[in-house]
Scaffold this motif. Structure first.
Motif, mmCIF file in Angstrom:
data_model
loop_
_atom_site.group_PDB
_atom_site.id
_atom_site.type_symbol
_atom_site.label_atom_id
_atom_site.label_comp_id
_atom_site.label_asym_id
_atom_site.label_seq_id
_atom_site.Cartn_x
_atom_site.Cartn_y
_atom_site.Cartn_z
ATOM 1 N N ALA A 155 -5.467 10.709 2.303
ATOM 2 C CA ALA A 155 -4.882 10.686 1.313
ATOM 3 C C ALA A 155 -5.513 9.522 0.224
ATOM 4 C CB ALA A 155 -3.356 10.022 1.391
ATOM 5 N N VAL A 156 -4.954 9.699 -0.859
ATOM 6 C CA VAL A 156 -5.552 8.482 -1.754
ATOM 7 C C VAL A 156 -4.722 7.245 -1.664
ATOM 8 C CG1 VAL A 156 -6.051 7.805 -4.200
ATOM 9 C CG2 VAL A 156 -6.501 10.077 -3.643
ATOM 10 N N TYR A 157 -5.116 6.330 -1.229
ATOM 11 C CA TYR A 157 -4.406 4.935 -1.186
ATOM 12 C C TYR A 157 -4.452 4.069 -2.272
ATOM 13 C CZ TYR A 157 -3.966 6.328 3.785
ATOM 14 O OH TYR A 157 -3.643 7.067 4.993
ATOM 15 N N PHE A 158 -3.206 3.501 -2.696
ATOM 16 C CA PHE A 158 -2.960 2.571 -3.786
ATOM 17 C C PHE A 158 -2.436 1.564 -3.303
ATOM 18 C CE2 PHE A 158 -3.667 5.948 -7.251
ATOM 19 C CZ PHE A 158 -3.300 7.134 -6.683
ATOM 20 N N CYS A 159 -3.043 0.194 -3.941
ATOM 21 C CA CYS A 159 -2.272 -1.173 -3.521
ATOM 22 C C CYS A 159 -1.413 -1.212 -4.953
ATOM 23 C CB CYS A 159 -3.335 -2.357 -3.401
ATOM 24 S SG CYS A 159 -4.433 -2.237 -4.572
ATOM 25 N N ALA A 160 -0.336 -1.987 -4.880
ATOM 26 C CA ALA A 160 0.437 -2.022 -5.886
ATOM 27 C C ALA A 160 1.268 -3.388 -5.886
ATOM 28 C CB ALA A 160 1.623 -0.942 -5.774
ATOM 29 N N SER A 161 1.554 -3.891 -6.928
ATOM 30 C CA SER A 161 2.345 -5.098 -7.062
ATOM 31 C C SER A 161 3.619 -4.845 -7.955
ATOM 32 C CB SER A 161 1.479 -6.171 -7.519
ATOM 33 O OG SER A 161 2.129 -7.488 -7.890
ATOM 34 N N PRO A 162 4.911 -5.531 -7.636
ATOM 35 C CA PRO A 162 6.000 -5.489 -8.534
ATOM 36 C C PRO A 162 5.900 -6.255 -9.986
ATOM 37 C CG PRO A 162 6.615 -5.940 -6.260
ATOM 38 C CD PRO A 162 5.112 -6.221 -6.397
ATOM 39 N N GLY A 163 6.584 -5.824 -10.706
ATOM 40 C CA GLY A 163 6.637 -6.564 -11.954
ATOM 41 C C GLY A 163 7.517 -7.803 -12.030
ATOM 42 N N TRP A 193 0.934 -1.225 -0.009
ATOM 43 C CA TRP A 193 -0.035 0.111 -0.094
ATOM 44 C C TRP A 193 0.896 1.182 0.105
ATOM 45 C CZ3 TRP A 193 -5.215 0.021 -0.651
ATOM 46 C CH2 TRP A 193 -5.936 -1.208 -0.410
ATOM 47 N N PHE A 194 0.556 2.194 -0.809
ATOM 48 C CA PHE A 194 1.197 3.650 -0.764
ATOM 49 C C PHE A 194 -0.163 4.592 -0.715
ATOM 50 C CE2 PHE A 194 5.589 3.126 -2.523
ATOM 51 C CZ PHE A 194 5.300 1.523 -3.160
ATOM 52 N N ARG A 195 0.213 5.676 -0.323
ATOM 53 C CA ARG A 195 -0.545 6.851 -0.365
ATOM 54 C C ARG A 195 -0.037 8.050 -1.025
ATOM 55 N NH1 ARG A 195 -1.097 7.682 6.340
ATOM 56 N NH2 ARG A 195 1.043 8.478 6.757
ATOM 57 N N GLN A 196 -1.091 9.073 -1.420
ATOM 58 C CA GLN A 196 -0.574 10.065 -2.081
ATOM 59 C C GLN A 196 -1.498 11.217 -1.862
ATOM 60 O OE1 GLN A 196 0.066 9.830 -6.315
ATOM 61 N NE2 GLN A 196 1.633 11.445 -6.335
ATOM 62 N N VAL A 197 -0.905 12.431 -1.518
ATOM 63 C CA VAL A 197 -1.466 13.770 -1.175
ATOM 64 C C VAL A 197 -1.122 14.301 -2.333
ATOM 65 C CG1 VAL A 197 -1.833 15.662 0.501
ATOM 66 C CG2 VAL A 197 -1.244 13.481 1.272
ATOM 67 N N PRO A 198 -2.178 15.320 -2.859
ATOM 68 C CA PRO A 198 -1.945 16.174 -3.984
ATOM 69 C C PRO A 198 -0.833 17.102 -4.141
ATOM 70 C CG PRO A 198 -4.360 16.155 -3.785
ATOM 71 C CD PRO A 198 -3.536 15.297 -2.474
ATOM 72 N N GLY A 199 0.202 17.057 -4.874
ATOM 73 C CA GLY A 199 1.162 17.875 -4.777
ATOM 74 C C GLY A 199 2.463 17.321 -3.996
ATOM 75 N N LYS A 200 2.456 16.084 -3.584
ATOM 76 C CA LYS A 200 3.068 15.375 -2.786
ATOM 77 C C LYS A 200 3.839 13.995 -3.616
ATOM 78 C CE LYS A 200 3.117 17.461 1.743
ATOM 79 N NZ LYS A 200 2.703 17.212 3.206
ATOM 80 N N GLU A 201 4.988 13.361 -3.319
ATOM 81 C CA GLU A 201 5.304 12.129 -3.884
ATOM 82 C C GLU A 201 4.369 11.054 -3.369
ATOM 83 O OE1 GLU A 201 9.914 13.334 -5.467
ATOM 84 O OE2 GLU A 201 9.501 11.475 -3.921
ATOM 85 N N ARG A 202 4.239 10.009 -3.954
ATOM 86 C CA ARG A 202 3.657 8.561 -3.253
ATOM 87 C C ARG A 202 4.545 8.279 -2.153
ATOM 88 N NH1 ARG A 202 0.475 5.469 -7.817
ATOM 89 N NH2 ARG A 202 -0.144 7.457 -8.267
ATOM 90 N N GLU A 203 3.840 7.838 -1.047
ATOM 91 C CA GLU A 203 4.467 7.375 0.243
ATOM 92 C C GLU A 203 4.250 5.847 0.400
ATOM 93 O OE1 GLU A 203 4.723 8.675 4.738
ATOM 94 O OE2 GLU A 203 2.773 8.819 3.843
ATOM 95 N N PHE A 204 5.062 5.346 0.772
ATOM 96 C CA PHE A 204 5.049 3.737 1.140
ATOM 97 C C PHE A 204 4.249 3.712 2.666
ATOM 98 C CE2 PHE A 204 6.088 -0.552 1.886
ATOM 99 C CZ PHE A 204 6.569 -0.753 3.331
#
Length: 126
Positions: free
Chosen positions: A91-99, A35-46
């Motif tokens: 924040a907007v929370y994103f789930c992610a998976s490596p390639g 899970w990462f999260r991101q606030v507008p104007g900032k980098e995506r955060e682990f």
């Protein structure tokens, strides 16, 4: 690989939410679901990661003791239980998976992730 995140919403400070991320397609057991999260104007955060194979976890310091990541291997779902939420968790929370297979020291770096869910908005009011 496709990821579908859900569970965001509006909650008061001190409240709880549980995010879910359904993963489809082939993923390596040696990789994390993250899970990462991101606030507008900032980098995506682990935020947090869990390894499919053995359930080992990692958290950013700011959520330790409040958030818990877990997974259901049979259903290929990853959860993020968020307790004692704070306004700064908004924040907007994103789930992610490596390639490809990545080592643990790379879990925190969004550049190693090729597959992303659509994001789910978490808003914590004060």
């Amino acid at each position: 690989v496709q990821l579908q995140a859900s569970g965001g919403g509006l909650v008061q400070a001190g409240g709880s939410l549980r995010l879910s991320c359904a993963v489809s397609g082939v993923t390596s057991r040696h990789n994390p679901a993250t899970w990462f999260r991101q606030v507008p104007g900032k980098e995506r955060e682990f935020v947090a990661a869990i390894k499919w194979a053995d359930g080992s976890t990692s958290y950013v310091d700011s959520v330790k003791g409040r958030f818990t990541i877990s997974r259901d291997n049979a259903k290929k779902i990853v959860y993020l239980q968020m307790n004692n939420l704070k306004p700064e968790d908004t924040a907007v929370y994103f789930c992610a998976s490596p390639g490809g297979v990545i080592i643990r020291s790379s879990w925190y770096n969004s550049q190693y992730y090729d597959y992303w869910g659509q994001g789910t908005l978490v808003t914590v009011s004060s």
